[in-house]
Write a protein that holds these residues in place. Structure first.
Motif, PDB file in Angstrom:
ATOM      1  N   ALA A  54       0.822  -1.208   0.000  1.00 45.05           N
ATOM      2  CA  ALA A  54       0.000   0.000   0.000  1.00 45.05           C
ATOM      3  C   ALA A  54       0.855   1.257   0.000  1.00 45.05           C
ATOM      4  N   TYR A  58       1.228   3.915  -3.086  1.00 41.80           N
ATOM      5  CA  TYR A  58       0.768   5.294  -2.895  1.00 41.80           C
ATOM      6  C   TYR A  58       1.885   6.290  -3.196  1.00 41.80           C
ATOM      7  N   TYR A 231      -4.019   1.626   2.203  1.00 40.22           N
ATOM      8  CA  TYR A 231      -3.957   2.602   1.111  1.00 40.22           C
ATOM      9  C   TYR A 231      -4.978   3.716   1.344  1.00 40.22           C
ATOM     10  N   HIS A 235      -4.260   7.870   2.242  1.00 45.56           N
ATOM     11  CA  HIS A 235      -4.868   8.925   1.420  1.00 45.56           C
ATOM     12  C   HIS A 235      -5.691   9.887   2.277  1.00 45.56           C
TER      13      HIS A 235
END
Length: 267
Positions: A54, A58, A231, A235
Motif C-alpha cells: 500500500a 501510494y 492505502y 490517502h
C-alpha cells in the motif's frame, strides 16, 4: 482463526499501521480482551506484505525518484535533494534495526501486555498533543539532516514498545524538529518502507525455516484487506492532517488508554 477474525485483524492492521495510534497495540488487544487466538507468524507476514504494498503504491513516484537518486549517489557520485532525503531515510532506519534485534525478546516477554499498552497509549498521546500545539511547522522533509534523521530514527526505535505507535513517535519527533504536519507524515510514511520491508523479511525467514502451519485462505484475506485499508488510510490521513492536526488522534488515544485501565481494573 476464523475468516471473520482474519478480516478484522487485517482491517485493524491496515487502518492503524500509518495512523499515530499504534497498530501493534490494536493487534494485541483482541487476544487480551476478546480471547481471540494468536494470529500466528504467517498472518503477521501477510499483513506486513499488504501494508508495504500500500505505501509503496501510494508513494510510487517518490519511491522511484528516491531510489534512483540514492543509487546515482553511490555509483555515479551524483547528489541531489532526493538522494539526500534517501540517505536520511537510511540513517533514520538504523536505530530501529539495532534496538529491535537487541530488545525484541525482552519486549516480547515483558511488555506485550494490555497494562503497558494503556500506559504508553496515554503518555505518548499527550506528548504528541504537546508537540503538535507548540511546534514551528515550517520545514518540509527535504530539510532533514543527519542529526534530525537520527533523532526521528531513535523515536522509531522507541516505538517498538507496544502502544507507542511507530507513526505517532516519528511524527512527534518530526514536528518537534519543525516539520509541517504533512511533511512529518510523509517522512514517517517513507521511513516505514525499509522498516516494514526488514521486519517482513525477518518474519518471512522465520516462517520458511519454521514449522508453523499456513492457512492460505486467511493469508489471502490478510494481504488483501490490509492493503486496501492501509492505502485508503494513507490517502485520507494526508488529506485531513493539515486541517485537523493531531488532536483527534490524541483524543482517541486518551479514550482508548483510559478505557483499557477501567477494563483491566474491573477484571
Amino acid at each position: 482463526m476464523s475468516h471473520f477474525e482474519a478480516f478484522m485483524l487485517a482491517l485493524i492492521q491496515g487502518l492503524t499501521e500509518f495512523l499515530p495510534v499504534s497498530s501493534s497495540a490494536h493487534l494485541i488487544l483482541p487476544s487480551e480482551i476478546l480471547g481471540w487466538p494468536d494470529q500466528g507468524l504467517a498472518f503477521d507476514v501477510a499483513v506486513h506484505v499488504g501494508t508495504l504494498m500500500a505505501v509503496i503504491l501510494y508513494f510510487r513516484k517518490e519511491v522511484v525518484a528516491l531510489l534512483s537518486a540514492w543509487l546515482n549517489s553511490i555509483f555515479k557520485r551524483e547528489h541531489s535533494a532526493e538522494s539526500k532525503l534517501a540517505w536520511m531515510i537510511v540513517i533514520a532506519t538504523i536505530p530501529a534495526c539495532i534496538f529491535g534485534l537487541v530488545m525484541k525478546d525482552f519486549i516480547e516477554m515483558y511488555l506485550r501486555s494490555a497494562w503497558v499498552i494503556a500506559c504508553t497509549t496515554i503518555i505518548f498521546g499527550l506528548l504528541l498533543w504537546w508537540v503538535d500545539k507548540r511546534a514551528k511547522q515550517t520545514d518540509d522533509e527535504y530539510k532533514a539532516n543527519w542529526k534530525s534523521a537520527l533523532f526521528i530514527g531513535l523515536a522509531q526505535a522507541a516505538a517498538i514498545i507496544p502502544g507507542t505507535s511507530r507513526s505517532g513517535a516519528t511524527m512527534t519527533a518530526a514536528l518537534y524538529l519543525g516539520f509541517t504536519r504533512e511533511a512529518a507524515a510523509r517522512f514517517s510514511f517513507l521511513m516505514s518502507i525499509p522498516i516494514i520491508l526488514l521486519a517482513g523479511g525477518y518474519l518471512g525467514l522465520k516462517l520458511v525455516t519454521g514449522t508453523d502451519p499456513i492457512d492460505f485462505g486467511n493469508l489471502s484475506i490478510g494481504i488483501a484487506v490490509s492493503f486496501i485499508s492501509a492505502y485508503a488510510c494513507i490517502h485520507v490521513f494526508l488529506k485531513l492532517v493539515t486541517r485537523l492536526g493531531m488532536t483527534p488522534f490524541v483524543i482517541y488515544r486518551l479514550i482508548l488508554g483510559i478505557g483499557l485501565f477501567l477494563f483491566l481494573m474491573s477484571k
